[in-house]
Structure formats: C-alpha cells, structure tokens
Enzyme design. Structure first.
Site, PDB file in Angstrom:
ATOM      1  N   GLY A 123      80.383  25.614 -76.463  1.00 35.67           N
ATOM      2  CA  GLY A 123      79.346  26.905 -75.144  1.00 35.67           C
ATOM      3  C   GLY A 123      79.502  27.658 -76.420  1.00 35.67           C
ATOM      4  O   GLY A 123      79.010  27.863 -77.272  1.00 35.67           O
TER       5      GLY A 123
ATOM      6  N   GLY B 167      88.101  30.597 -74.657  1.00 38.46           N
ATOM      7  CA  GLY B 167      86.961  29.232 -73.911  1.00 38.46           C
ATOM      8  C   GLY B 167      86.389  28.972 -75.242  1.00 38.46           C
ATOM      9  O   GLY B 167      84.841  29.184 -75.019  1.00 38.46           O
ATOM     10  N   ALA B 168      86.927  29.110 -76.335  1.00 39.14           N
ATOM     11  CA  ALA B 168      86.204  29.723 -77.228  1.00 39.14           C
ATOM     12  C   ALA B 168      85.423  27.507 -78.258  1.00 39.14           C
ATOM     13  O   ALA B 168      84.993  27.820 -78.995  1.00 39.14           O
ATOM     14  CB  ALA B 168      86.138  30.131 -78.483  1.00 39.14           C
ATOM     15  N   ASN B 169      86.172  26.907 -77.264  1.00 40.68           N
ATOM     16  CA  ASN B 169      85.845  25.240 -78.556  1.00 40.68           C
ATOM     17  C   ASN B 169      84.348  24.667 -77.922  1.00 40.68           C
ATOM     18  O   ASN B 169      83.927  23.779 -78.300  1.00 40.68           O
ATOM     19  CB  ASN B 169      87.032  24.672 -77.169  1.00 40.68           C
ATOM     20  CG  ASN B 169      86.579  24.414 -76.170  1.00 40.68           C
ATOM     21  OD1 ASN B 169      86.891  25.189 -74.821  1.00 40.68           O
ATOM     22  ND2 ASN B 169      86.539  23.488 -74.906  1.00 40.68           N
TER      23      ASN B 169
ATOM     24  N   TYR C 295      80.987  31.578 -57.627  1.00 38.78           N
ATOM     25  CA  TYR C 295      81.020  32.147 -58.646  1.00 38.78           C
ATOM     26  C   TYR C 295      80.998  33.992 -58.603  1.00 38.78           C
ATOM     27  O   TYR C 295      80.822  34.368 -59.970  1.00 38.78           O
ATOM     28  CB  TYR C 295      79.895  31.333 -59.374  1.00 38.78           C
ATOM     29  CG  TYR C 295      79.495  31.178 -60.781  1.00 38.78           C
ATOM     30  CD1 TYR C 295      80.473  31.465 -62.195  1.00 38.78           C
ATOM     31  CD2 TYR C 295      78.367  31.831 -61.278  1.00 38.78           C
ATOM     32  CE1 TYR C 295      80.014  31.557 -63.366  1.00 38.78           C
ATOM     33  CE2 TYR C 295      77.738  32.141 -62.478  1.00 38.78           C
ATOM     34  CZ  TYR C 295      78.521  31.939 -63.496  1.00 38.78           C
ATOM     35  OH  TYR C 295      78.426  32.328 -64.045  1.00 38.78           O
TER      36      TYR C 295
END
Length: 299
Positions: A8, A4-6, A158
């Site tokens: 934030g 999820g490094a694209n 969550y």
C-alpha cells in the site's frame, strides 16, 4: 525508515524514496512480506539499498527489540515515517493489555519514535513524519477509557487513534523546537486510498476499494501511488516546517496531490496534547530525550 512498508501507501513511499537515492528500511510485522517488498523495490530500482526490520507495533517488546537493532545498525537516521496503522472491526487487546487499534496506531509509534529519536537528533534537517487520516476530524480522545473497555466501535477507535497521531505530532514539534533540536515533526494524511487497508472491513468498504471500480470511484478514492505523495512531501519538501500537515486539499480532502492543510480544532488542544503525551509515557514506559516545551495545565 518507514513502518508498514510492505504494501500500500508505505510500499509506494519507500519505492519513491529509493528511486531518488535514499537508503530505505522497511519496518514490518511480517518479515517474509517485508523481504518480498524489498525484492520488488530492488528489481524496479537496481541500484537502490533496501533493508528490512521486524517491527510489530502492537507489541512493546517487539518495539523495543526493533529499536535496539536499528540503533545498533544505524548511528544516524535522516527520516522516520510512522506510516503503519490499521483497525480491528472487532474488539481485541494486545499482549500488553491495550486495545489493538490504539496500540498499533498510536502507542507503538509513540514508543518507537521515543526509543530512536536520539538517532534523528544527530542529523540536521531530520524529520519524524506521522501519517494520520481525514477521519481524525470525527475523533475524540476519551482519557477515561482509552482502551474502550466500556464498549467498542471500530470507527470510534480508529478516529481516536488518528486524532492522537496529530496531537502527538504537534506536542513533539513543540518539544523539539523548545530544545532547539535539528529535527522537526510533521504530519500527513493520504486522503482515501485504494489499498489493502480495508481487507478486514465490512463488505461495503471492501467493495468500494475494488480496483475494478476505480473508474466509478475516482472522486472518492485514489491510487496508493498518489496517496503516498502526502507523506513523501512531508518528508522532503524543503519548505516544510515543524507542525505542518500535508494532504489532499479541497473541501473533502478525499483525493488530489498534497498541499498544506488544516487539521481539526481538537487536534490543536494543547492541554489535551500534553495529557495524551503523559498518558502515553505512563502506558509505554518510554520517555523522550526532549523535555516539555511550555507548562500547560489540563482543563
């Protein structure tokens, strides 16, 4: 490798590590966004080495394909940061039949870590860092209905998943330590970060995350650059021990530079940790190259 490094926190984590000489792999669901993120990092850090890998944590077939490619390209991995996460405001199931929030935040990372762990075991001092949330304190793991088939509330989903992240970390730490492995498992939480994470959330959440409000909400939310420091410290602090948990300190743990912090009592329930591990193996079909540390009888 950072999932999820694209954007934030994941992007800022990757950028900071690249600035300090790490070769980073951006593992993302959207390859175009991953390529754009890689270009932004190399533009900012010209001498950096940044690669991309397609990984959709909500799909076990994608998890297996990504693990195969990573294993083929990299016989050794120093660091795996399980950063990617998310929450669906409305109930959804994955192609594998799992509730989407639980799959993306826990089952996918559990499976991926297990499939590439041997590449970390080859490196003394390697680490698995899993990003949880202060929301874990409000979480419970419903072993009778992990997929929320009896009613869905996105907050409960969550919080359950973020509690599962910590239970996974602590169980993995015990197994690695019992095996005498050179790899350690560490966890982190970013506090409250002003990122795109809330883009699908109800209006009040989206409103509070607006950059225009940062002068009013500085005490409640912090920039992704500061929020990323918790995972980075967990990744590189030479004094980090297996099972440590880093995040903003203080009573609320909303904002601030990271320190070692304590997680909830529920996260330290060893019987529940083992049960979650066994359920995760059953659901994903992935077993780990490190065995059970100490027999625990579920209560």
């Amino acid at each position: 490798m950072i999932t999820g490094a694209n954007t934030g926190i994941g992007f800022e984590t990757a950028k900071l590590l690249a600035e300090h000489g790490a070769t980073v792999i951006l593992a993302c669901r959207d390859t175009d966004k991953a390529a754009e993120a890689a270009a932004r990092i190399t533009a900012s850090v010209p001498d950096s080495t940044v690669r991309t890998l397609r990984l959709d944590l909500a799909s076990l077939s994608s998890v297996r394909s990504a693990a195969e490619r990573l294993r083929a390209d990299h016989p050794r991995i120093d660091l795996l940061i399980n950063n990617a996460g998310g929450v669906r405001p409305r109930y959804a199931v994955t192609e594998d039949g799992f509730e989407s929030t639980f799959a993306t935040n826990h089952l996918g990372p559990f499976a991926f870590t297990g499939l590439v762990l041997d590449r970390l075991l080859a490196v003394p001092g390697s680490r698995v860092v899993t990003v949880s949330s202060i929301g874990h304190r409000r979480g419970t793991v419903d072993f009778d209905d992990l997929n929320f088939t009896r009613g869905y509330r996105y907050t409960h989903a969550y919080f359950q998943a973020k509690l599962a992240n910590l239970m996974f970390t602590y169980e993995l730490h015990r197994r690695l330590a019992a095996a005498g492995a050179p790899t350690v498992a560490v966890a982190a939480h970013p506090g409250n970060a002003r990122t795109e994470f809330g883009r699908e959330m109800p209006f009040p959440v989206r409103f509070l995350m607006r950059p225009q409000l940062r002068m009013l909400t500085w005490w409640l939310m912090q920039s992704p650059q500061v929020a990323a420091l918790a995972a980075v410290r967990a990744a590189v602090d030479p004094d980090a021990r297996g099972g440590d948990y880093y995040g903003p300190p203080g009573r609320a743990q909303f904002t601030g530079h990271p320190a070692r912090v304590e997680s909830s009592a529920a996260s330290h329930d060893t019987a529940a940790q083992l049960r979650l591990w066994q359920e995760s193996e059953r659901l994903t079909g992935v077993t780990y190259p490190v065995g059970e540390a100490v027999p625990v009888v579920p209560s």
